[in-house]
Scaffold this motif. Structure first.
Motif, PDB file in Angstrom:
ATOM      1  N   ASP A  54       0.849  -1.200   0.000  1.00  0.00           N
ATOM      2  CA  ASP A  54       0.000   0.000   0.000  1.00  0.00           C
ATOM      3  C   ASP A  54       0.882   1.246   0.000  1.00  0.00           C
ATOM      4  O   ASP A  54       0.651   2.188  -0.770  1.00  0.00           O
ATOM      5  CB  ASP A  54      -0.921  -0.027   1.219  1.00  0.00           C
ATOM      6  CG  ASP A  54      -1.889   1.140   1.240  1.00  0.00           C
ATOM      7  OD1 ASP A  54      -2.235   1.657   0.164  1.00  0.00           O
ATOM      8  OD2 ASP A  54      -2.299   1.534   2.346  1.00  0.00           O
ATOM      9  N   TRP A  55       1.875   1.260   0.856  1.00  0.00           N
ATOM     10  CA  TRP A  55       2.808   2.380   0.888  1.00  0.00           C
ATOM     11  C   TRP A  55       3.572   2.478  -0.432  1.00  0.00           C
ATOM     12  O   TRP A  55       3.705   3.558  -1.011  1.00  0.00           O
ATOM     13  CB  TRP A  55       3.786   2.198   2.053  1.00  0.00           C
ATOM     14  CG  TRP A  55       4.920   3.175   2.017  1.00  0.00           C
ATOM     15  CD1 TRP A  55       4.907   4.471   2.437  1.00  0.00           C
ATOM     16  CD2 TRP A  55       6.230   2.936   1.491  1.00  0.00           C
ATOM     17  NE1 TRP A  55       6.133   5.053   2.212  1.00  0.00           N
ATOM     18  CE2 TRP A  55       6.965   4.124   1.630  1.00  0.00           C
ATOM     19  CE3 TRP A  55       6.850   1.819   0.919  1.00  0.00           C
ATOM     20  CZ2 TRP A  55       8.288   4.231   1.216  1.00  0.00           C
ATOM     21  CZ3 TRP A  55       8.163   1.940   0.507  1.00  0.00           C
ATOM     22  CH2 TRP A  55       8.868   3.131   0.661  1.00  0.00           C
TER      23      TRP A  55
ATOM     24  N   LYS B 172       3.897   5.495  -3.346  1.00  0.00           N
ATOM     25  CA  LYS B 172       5.228   6.084  -3.550  1.00  0.00           C
ATOM     26  C   LYS B 172       5.635   5.995  -5.030  1.00  0.00           C
ATOM     27  O   LYS B 172       6.107   6.973  -5.615  1.00  0.00           O
ATOM     28  CB  LYS B 172       6.229   5.338  -2.659  1.00  0.00           C
ATOM     29  CG  LYS B 172       7.575   5.957  -2.585  1.00  0.00           C
ATOM     30  CD  LYS B 172       7.587   6.999  -1.511  1.00  0.00           C
ATOM     31  CE  LYS B 172       8.999   7.410  -1.210  1.00  0.00           C
ATOM     32  NZ  LYS B 172       9.024   8.719  -0.597  1.00  0.00           N
TER      33      LYS B 172
ATOM     34  N   LYS C 107      -5.386   8.425   5.764  1.00  0.00           N
ATOM     35  CA  LYS C 107      -4.233   7.539   5.601  1.00  0.00           C
ATOM     36  C   LYS C 107      -3.636   7.176   6.959  1.00  0.00           C
ATOM     37  O   LYS C 107      -3.250   6.031   7.189  1.00  0.00           O
ATOM     38  CB  LYS C 107      -3.172   8.204   4.719  1.00  0.00           C
ATOM     39  CG  LYS C 107      -3.573   8.333   3.276  1.00  0.00           C
ATOM     40  CD  LYS C 107      -2.478   9.015   2.476  1.00  0.00           C
ATOM     41  CE  LYS C 107      -2.910   9.198   1.042  1.00  0.00           C
ATOM     42  NZ  LYS C 107      -1.870   9.766   0.199  1.00  0.00           N
TER      43      LYS C 107
ATOM     44  N   ALA D 190      -3.392   3.471   8.541  1.00  0.00           N
ATOM     45  CA  ALA D 190      -2.093   2.954   8.987  1.00  0.00           C
ATOM     46  C   ALA D 190      -2.173   2.459  10.436  1.00  0.00           C
ATOM     47  O   ALA D 190      -1.659   1.385  10.758  1.00  0.00           O
ATOM     48  CB  ALA D 190      -1.018   4.025   8.848  1.00  0.00           C
TER      49      ALA D 190
END
Length: 190
Positions: A50-51, A55, A130, A134
């Motif tokens: 997901d990160w 990115k 977000k 997280a």
């Protein structure tokens, strides 16, 4: 002519699709063989991807409409699947599930309003949303680990519940900001 926004075949979108495919595997691991170690590993990989997809999308200029739909959809599905698994395994109480689901139902009520105003099914994801996701994604593996006997169980329970409480609070806060944003758009369109 297709624009960058219309792209489907990008690395970030592929990562999001793979995350989506992992949801039923995760549920099977939790509810079938109760292979919590593998389920936690899958959650960790999903969280990392997901990160990474965000990115890469920004770094490689591969953001797309599809990505803005499937990335948060994968997040929501993992949260729902994890809540279902934790609830059915009696690791978390029903009221926590109801609290998280109520927020998602509230936001679902905003979709027809957004469509009527000419926006897509969702507004851009806010940083607060977000952060909430997280926190919840940190909490869930810890709660699975806390359900097993071992020296780490109590530590995992403490941190897991701290992340759940903080994440749920942020989740609702982000939801309220989203509703306020939709109300402002509705007022401005009049």
């Amino acid at each position: 002519m297709d624009t960058a926004e219309d792209r489907i075949w990008t690395i970030p979108n592929l990562l999001s699709f793979l995350r989506l495919l992992g949801v039923p595997v995760f549920l099977w691991l939790v509810l079938g063989p109760k292979a919590d170690g593998w389920a936690v590993a899958l959650l960790m990989v999903a969280g990392f991807s997901d990160w990474l997809d965000g990115k890469l999308a920004r770094a490689w200029n591969q953001t797309s409409r599809l990505g803005r739909l499937i990335d948060p959809a994968a997040d929501r599905l993992y949260i729902l699947a994890t809540l279902a698994g934790l609830l059915l395994r009696e690791i978390i109480p029903w009221w926590l599930v109801a609290l998280v689901l109520a927020r998602d139902l509230l936001l679902l009520c905003m979709v027809p309003i957004l469509r009527r105003l000419g926006y897509g099914p969702a507004l851009p994801v806010h940083f607060l949303g977000k952060a909430a996701t997280a926190n919840l994604m940190y909490a869930f593996p810890l709660l699975f680990l806390a359900a097993h006997p071992g020296w780490y169980a109590e530590i995992c329970a403490i941190f897991g519940w701290a992340f759940v409480i903080w994440g749920t609070g942020l989740y609702w806060w982000a939801g309220v900001l989203y509703v306020v944003q939709v109300r402002r758009l509705a007022r401005a369109s009049r």
